[in-house]
Motif scaffolding. Structure first.
Motif, short mmCIF file in Angstrom:
data_model
loop_
_atom_site.label_atom_id
_atom_site.label_comp_id
_atom_site.label_asym_id
_atom_site.label_seq_id
_atom_site.Cartn_x
_atom_site.Cartn_y
_atom_site.Cartn_z
N PRO A 66 40.11 2.00 89.23
CA PRO A 66 39.43 2.21 87.95
C PRO A 66 38.16 1.37 87.76
O PRO A 66 37.37 1.64 86.86
CB PRO A 66 40.49 1.83 86.91
N LEU A 67 37.96 0.35 88.60
CA LEU A 67 36.76 -0.49 88.52
C LEU A 67 35.80 -0.24 89.68
O LEU A 67 34.82 -0.97 89.83
CB LEU A 67 37.15 -1.97 88.50
N SER A 68 36.03 0.78 90.47
CA SER A 68 35.20 1.02 91.66
C SER A 68 33.73 1.24 91.31
O SER A 68 32.85 0.97 92.12
CB SER A 68 35.74 2.20 92.48
N TRP A 69 33.45 1.69 90.10
CA TRP A 69 32.06 1.90 89.65
C TRP A 69 31.27 0.61 89.57
O TRP A 69 30.04 0.62 89.53
CB TRP A 69 32.04 2.63 88.30
N MET A 70 31.96 -0.54 89.59
CA MET A 70 31.28 -1.84 89.53
C MET A 70 30.91 -2.38 90.91
O MET A 70 30.11 -3.31 91.01
CB MET A 70 32.18 -2.87 88.83
N LEU A 71 31.49 -1.82 91.97
CA LEU A 71 31.28 -2.34 93.32
C LEU A 71 29.83 -2.26 93.76
O LEU A 71 29.12 -1.31 93.42
CB LEU A 71 32.16 -1.60 94.32
N GLY A 72 29.39 -3.25 94.53
CA GLY A 72 28.07 -3.23 95.12
C GLY A 72 27.29 -4.49 94.84
O GLY A 72 27.78 -5.45 94.24
N ILE A 102 21.57 -7.69 79.92
CA ILE A 102 20.87 -7.44 81.17
C ILE A 102 21.28 -6.08 81.72
O ILE A 102 22.41 -5.63 81.51
CB ILE A 102 21.15 -8.58 82.19
N THR A 103 20.34 -5.45 82.40
CA THR A 103 20.58 -4.18 83.10
C THR A 103 20.29 -4.40 84.57
O THR A 103 19.29 -5.05 84.92
CB THR A 103 19.67 -3.07 82.54
N TYR A 104 21.17 -3.87 85.43
CA TYR A 104 21.03 -4.03 86.87
C TYR A 104 20.92 -2.67 87.54
O TYR A 104 21.56 -1.71 87.12
CB TYR A 104 22.28 -4.69 87.48
N LYS A 105 20.12 -2.63 88.62
CA LYS A 105 20.12 -1.43 89.46
C LYS A 105 20.89 -1.77 90.74
O LYS A 105 20.84 -2.91 91.23
CB LYS A 105 18.70 -0.97 89.78
N LYS A 106 21.57 -0.78 91.26
CA LYS A 106 22.37 -0.99 92.48
C LYS A 106 21.44 -0.97 93.69
O LYS A 106 20.62 -0.07 93.83
CB LYS A 106 23.44 0.09 92.61
N VAL A 107 21.59 -1.99 94.55
CA VAL A 107 20.77 -2.03 95.77
C VAL A 107 21.58 -1.80 97.03
O VAL A 107 21.02 -1.40 98.04
CB VAL A 107 19.94 -3.33 95.86
#
Length: 165
Positions: free
Chosen positions: A12-18, A158-163
């Motif tokens: 359920p938290l996989s959307w946070m990975l990276g 804060i807003t982050y983009k996935k790299v």
């Protein structure tokens, strides 16, 4: 070597990975502070255990000097949406926050806060955080806190983009 398979408990938290980078710089404010901006790099990963590992590393936007640092773990109670966030910070604070994940939003609030004996005053007494994946696929974090001298007030956004995935 193959990367470890993710535990289904943390799915359920996989959307946070990276790895995530601030885009644009984060904004900080509090009644006892001058408003400020910061850059931040976030790593959220797993090693196959039913827990996520995280690190947050903030930098001054002009000098790139290190600022706030924290690292820890995010756990889910199996078969529920109940989440625990355990964090150690370079300011001498250790905290446990608990809350719930609902879809692509995680809301947590301090359960316990400990600090080193010579921590700077005023002391943090409560913290809330909200993480969410927005419609553009960016991760947003909002942190509010209360101290011994100030009521609960938004402190950071804060807003982050996935790299990297």
């Amino acid at each position: 070597m193959e990367p470890p398979k993710m535990s289904p408990v943390v799915e359920p938290l996989s959307w946070m990975l990276g790895t995530w980078l601030s885009d644009p710089p984060g904004a900080g404010t509090f009644p006892t502070l001058q408003p400020f901006q910061y850059l931040e790099e976030v790593h959220i990963s797993h090693v196959g255990q039913p827990v996520l590992n995280f690190s947050f590393n903030a930098f001054h936007p002009d000098t790139r000097k290190p600022m706030h640092r924290e690292c820890g773990f995010i756990r889910l109670e199996p078969d529920t949406n109940k989440v625990a966030f355990v964090s150690a910070q370079n300011t001498g604070i250790v905290e446990v926050e608990e809350g719930e994940v609902n879809g692509q939003e995680l809301r947590i609030a301090s359960h316990s806060i400990a600090r080193i004996s010579f921590a700077k005053e005023p002391h943090v007494e409560q913290i809330t955080r909200k993480f969410r994946l927005n419609s553009e696929g960016k991760l947003e974090q909002t942190v509010s806190m209360a101290t011994t001298t100030q009521p609960m007030t938004q402190h950071l956004h804060i807003t982050y983009k996935k790299v990297t995935p």
